[in-house]
Design a protein around this motif. Structure first.
Motif, mmCIF file in Angstrom:
data_model
loop_
_atom_site.group_PDB
_atom_site.id
_atom_site.type_symbol
_atom_site.label_atom_id
_atom_site.label_comp_id
_atom_site.label_asym_id
_atom_site.label_seq_id
_atom_site.Cartn_x
_atom_site.Cartn_y
_atom_site.Cartn_z
ATOM 1 N N SER A 13 60.454 -6.145 -25.454
ATOM 2 C CA SER A 13 60.773 -5.041 -26.362
ATOM 3 C C SER A 13 60.913 -5.532 -27.794
ATOM 4 O O SER A 13 60.440 -4.879 -28.732
ATOM 5 C CB SER A 13 62.075 -4.356 -25.914
ATOM 6 O OG SER A 13 61.908 -3.674 -24.690
ATOM 7 N N THR B 143 59.475 -8.106 -29.174
ATOM 8 C CA THR B 143 58.143 -8.421 -29.692
ATOM 9 C C THR B 143 57.427 -7.171 -30.176
ATOM 10 O O THR B 143 56.798 -7.160 -31.235
ATOM 11 C CB THR B 143 57.300 -9.114 -28.601
ATOM 12 O OG1 THR B 143 57.968 -10.303 -28.157
ATOM 13 C CG2 THR B 143 55.924 -9.488 -29.128
ATOM 14 N N ARG B 144 57.528 -6.100 -29.401
ATOM 15 C CA ARG B 144 56.841 -4.863 -29.781
ATOM 16 C C ARG B 144 57.497 -4.200 -30.988
ATOM 17 O O ARG B 144 56.800 -3.714 -31.899
ATOM 18 C CB ARG B 144 56.816 -3.902 -28.594
ATOM 19 C CG ARG B 144 55.901 -4.370 -27.453
ATOM 20 C CD ARG B 144 55.762 -3.306 -26.381
ATOM 21 N NE ARG B 144 57.019 -3.087 -25.659
ATOM 22 C CZ ARG B 144 57.396 -3.787 -24.596
ATOM 23 N NH1 ARG B 144 56.624 -4.778 -24.145
ATOM 24 N NH2 ARG B 144 58.538 -3.516 -23.984
ATOM 25 N N ASP C 65 56.795 -5.789 -34.439
ATOM 26 C CA ASP C 65 55.456 -5.588 -34.976
ATOM 27 C C ASP C 65 55.443 -4.523 -36.064
ATOM 28 O O ASP C 65 54.517 -4.473 -36.879
ATOM 29 C CB ASP C 65 54.507 -5.195 -33.835
ATOM 30 C CG ASP C 65 53.061 -5.090 -34.289
ATOM 31 O OD1 ASP C 65 52.561 -6.064 -34.880
ATOM 32 O OD2 ASP C 65 52.436 -4.038 -34.057
ATOM 33 N N ASP D 220 51.446 -7.719 -22.318
ATOM 34 C CA ASP D 220 50.730 -7.132 -23.452
ATOM 35 C C ASP D 220 51.555 -7.330 -24.722
ATOM 36 O O ASP D 220 52.714 -6.917 -24.789
ATOM 37 C CB ASP D 220 50.484 -5.645 -23.222
ATOM 38 C CG ASP D 220 49.515 -5.392 -22.067
ATOM 39 O OD1 ASP D 220 48.656 -6.259 -21.833
ATOM 40 O OD2 ASP D 220 49.650 -4.338 -21.408
ATOM 41 N N VAL D 221 50.946 -7.950 -25.705
ATOM 42 C CA VAL D 221 51.627 -8.155 -26.991
ATOM 43 C C VAL D 221 50.793 -7.504 -28.086
ATOM 44 O O VAL D 221 49.570 -7.360 -27.953
ATOM 45 C CB VAL D 221 51.827 -9.649 -27.298
ATOM 46 C CG1 VAL D 221 52.710 -10.311 -26.253
ATOM 47 C CG2 VAL D 221 50.487 -10.385 -27.396
ATOM 48 N N PRO D 222 51.427 -7.069 -29.175
ATOM 49 C CA PRO D 222 50.683 -6.445 -30.272
ATOM 50 C C PRO D 222 49.647 -7.394 -30.866
ATOM 51 O O PRO D 222 49.812 -8.619 -30.822
ATOM 52 C CB PRO D 222 51.783 -6.116 -31.297
ATOM 53 C CG PRO D 222 53.046 -6.063 -30.506
ATOM 54 C CD PRO D 222 52.878 -7.084 -29.428
ATOM 55 N N THR E 83 50.112 -11.098 -32.727
ATOM 56 C CA THR E 83 51.221 -11.886 -32.189
ATOM 57 C C THR E 83 50.685 -13.193 -31.606
ATOM 58 O O THR E 83 49.757 -13.188 -30.800
ATOM 59 C CB THR E 83 51.960 -11.119 -31.087
ATOM 60 O OG1 THR E 83 52.484 -9.909 -31.624
ATOM 61 C CG2 THR E 83 53.103 -11.946 -30.509
#
Length: 372
Positions: free
Chosen positions: A146, A148-149, A152, A170-172, A175
C-alpha cells in the motif's frame, strides 16, 4: 565579455572560471550524487562588469561557487552566500548587486552593495535544484504494498526491497525493485540519504534497518511492536557490528502518524504522512505517534511456539522432507527455505532471514549444543 571589463582591477583572464559545458557536467554529477545545489544565472548587467547576460555558475550546498557570474570576491561571495540560503530555503531568489543598492531595489529582488572597485551592476537569478527524495520500502507485506502505491502520487523516487522480485507484486511504473536482503547490497542499490520504511513484519526487518543505517538514511521507520523492535535493532547491530544504542537512535518506532489506523492502507497513509513531514524538515524524523500499536500479533504469537521441540527436527533434511524453523516453529520446505544455516554439524532451515539472523546471533537459545 568586453576586453575593457575588469573585476576588482584584475584582467578577466586572471580569474579562474569554468565554461558552460563544465557547469552542465558539474550539475549532472551533483544530480547523480543526490546533492542539492543552486543554479546562478546573470539576467541583467550594467558595465563595467566582467560577465554577460546568460553567464552562469553553480553554488553547492557548502557555499562553493563554480562557474562565472562576474565580479571579484565581493560579488562572488554574495552570490555564494545567497545561493546557499536558496538551497536551504528551497526557494528561488533574485539578487541585485549595485554601488547604490537603492537604485535596483524593488519587490521580488534582494539588493546588496557592490563593494568591488568597479561601479557595475549585476542581477543574478538563483534557482535551487533539489534532488527527488528516494523512499525505500523494505518488505512484501500488505502495508509495504500500500505504501508503494500511495507514494507514487507524490514527488518521490520509490524503491521496493524484497527477497524475491516476484514478492513485490504489481508496482507502479517507475518503481525500482531490489531483490536482495543483504544489507550491503541494499545500501549499494539505493541512492544517498534515502528515507527508509521497514515493513517486512519480521521476515528481514533487521536487514532493512542495517541497510538504512549503512546508507546514512536520515529516517528509518519500523513497523513493529516495542518488544520486537528491540530484537530487530539488536540483530541489526550484530549485522553492522555496531553499538545497539547507536542503531536504536537511528530508528523511528512505532513509525507513522497516529491516525487510529486499522487496515494496511490506513497504516500506509500514516507512514506516508510522516515521510512527507520528515522530507520537509518539520519533524526531523521524530515519531509523531503510533500507527502500529496493536497492528500485528501473528509474528509475536508464532515466536512463542515451542522452539525446543522444533529443534529436534533441525537435522539435515534430504529431498522434500519438511523441516521446522527452530526459531518460530514454522514448517519449512528445505528446497524453498528463505535461509539455511550450518551449525554443530547440522543444517537448519528458516522461514525468513529474520529467524536465521536471530539463530546465528545466539544458536544456544534455540538448540542444545552438541559436545564434540
Amino acid at each position: 565579455m568586453t576586453t575593457d571589463d575588469t573585476a576588482d582591477g584584475e584582467p578577466n583572464g586572471d580569474r579562474s572560471r569554468i565554461d558552460d559545458g563544465d557547469v552542465s557536467t558539474l550539475e549532472e554529477e551533483l544530480r547523480a550524487r543526490g546533492e542539492p545545489y543552486a543554479r546562478a544565472t546573470v539576467v541583467r548587467r550594467e558595465p563595467p562588469v566582467s560577465s554577460n547576460v546568460g553567464d552562469r555558475a553553480v553554488v553547492t550546498a557548502d557555499g562553493e561557487l563554480h562557474g562565472w557570474v562576474g565580479g571579484a570576491a565581493c560579488a562572488q561571495s554574495i552570490v555564494a552566500t545567497q545561493g546557499r540560503e536558496a538551497i536551504e530555503a528551497d526557494a528561488p531568489r533574485l539578487v541585485g548587486i549595485a554601488p547604490d543598492p537603492e537604485t535596483v531595489d524593488r519587490p521580488g529582488l534582494d539588493a546588496f552593495p557592490m563593494t568591488c572597485h568597479s561601479d557595475g551592476v549585476l542581477e543574478i537569478f538563483l534557482e535551487p535544484v533539489t534532488p527527488t527524495t528516494e523512499l525505500v520500502v523494505v518488505g512484501d507485506s500488505p502495508v509495504a504494498g500500500s505504501l508503494t502505491r500511495l507514494a507514487d502520487e507524490l514527488a518521490l523516487d520509490v524503491t521496493r526491497v524484497v527477497a524475491d522480485a516476484a514478492d513485490a507484486g504489481d508496482v507502479p511504473d517507475g518503481t525500482d525493485v531490489v531483490d536482495t536482503v543483504d544489507p550491503d547490497g541494499i545500501a549499494a542499490a539505493v541512492g544517498p540519504s534515502p528515507l527508509v520504511v521497514v515493513a517486512s513484519m519480521g521476515k528481514y526487518d533487521a536487514r532493512g534497518i542495517a541497510a538504512g543505517v549503512a546508507a546514512d538514511a536520515p529516517y528509518v521507520g519500523l513497523i513493529a511492536s516495542d518488544a520486537r523492535a528491540e530484537e530487530e535493532v539488536a540483530r541489526a547491530a550484530d549485522l553492522l557490528d555496531s553499538d545497539p544504542e547507536s542503531v536504536r537512535a537511528a530508528v523511528t518506532n512505532p513509525a507513522g502518524v497516529n491516525i487510529e489506523a486499522r487496515t494496511p492502507a490506513e497504516l500506509a497513509a500514516g507512514l506516508l504522512a510522516e515521510v512527507v513531514d520528515v522530507r520537509a524538515g518539520v519533524s526531523g524524523g521524530a515519531a509523531v505517534g503510533s500507527a502500529a500499536d496493536g497492528a500485528e500479533t501473528t509474528d509475536d504469537e508464532t515466536a512463542d511456539s515451542d522452539a525446543d521441540a522444533a529443534a529436534d527436527d533441525g537435522d539435515d533434511a534430504g529431498g522434500s522432507e519438511p523441516a521446522v524453523d527452530p526459531v518460530c516453529g514454522m514448517t519449512v520446505d528445505p528446497d524453498d527455505a528463505a535461509a539455511s544455516v550450518e551449525h554443530g554439524g547440522r543444517t537448519y532451515h528458516f522461514c525468513c532471514h529474520g529467524c536465521a539472523d536471530s539463530f546465528e546471533s545466539e544458536p544456544s537459545a534455540y538448540v542444545e549444543e552438541v559436545n564434540a
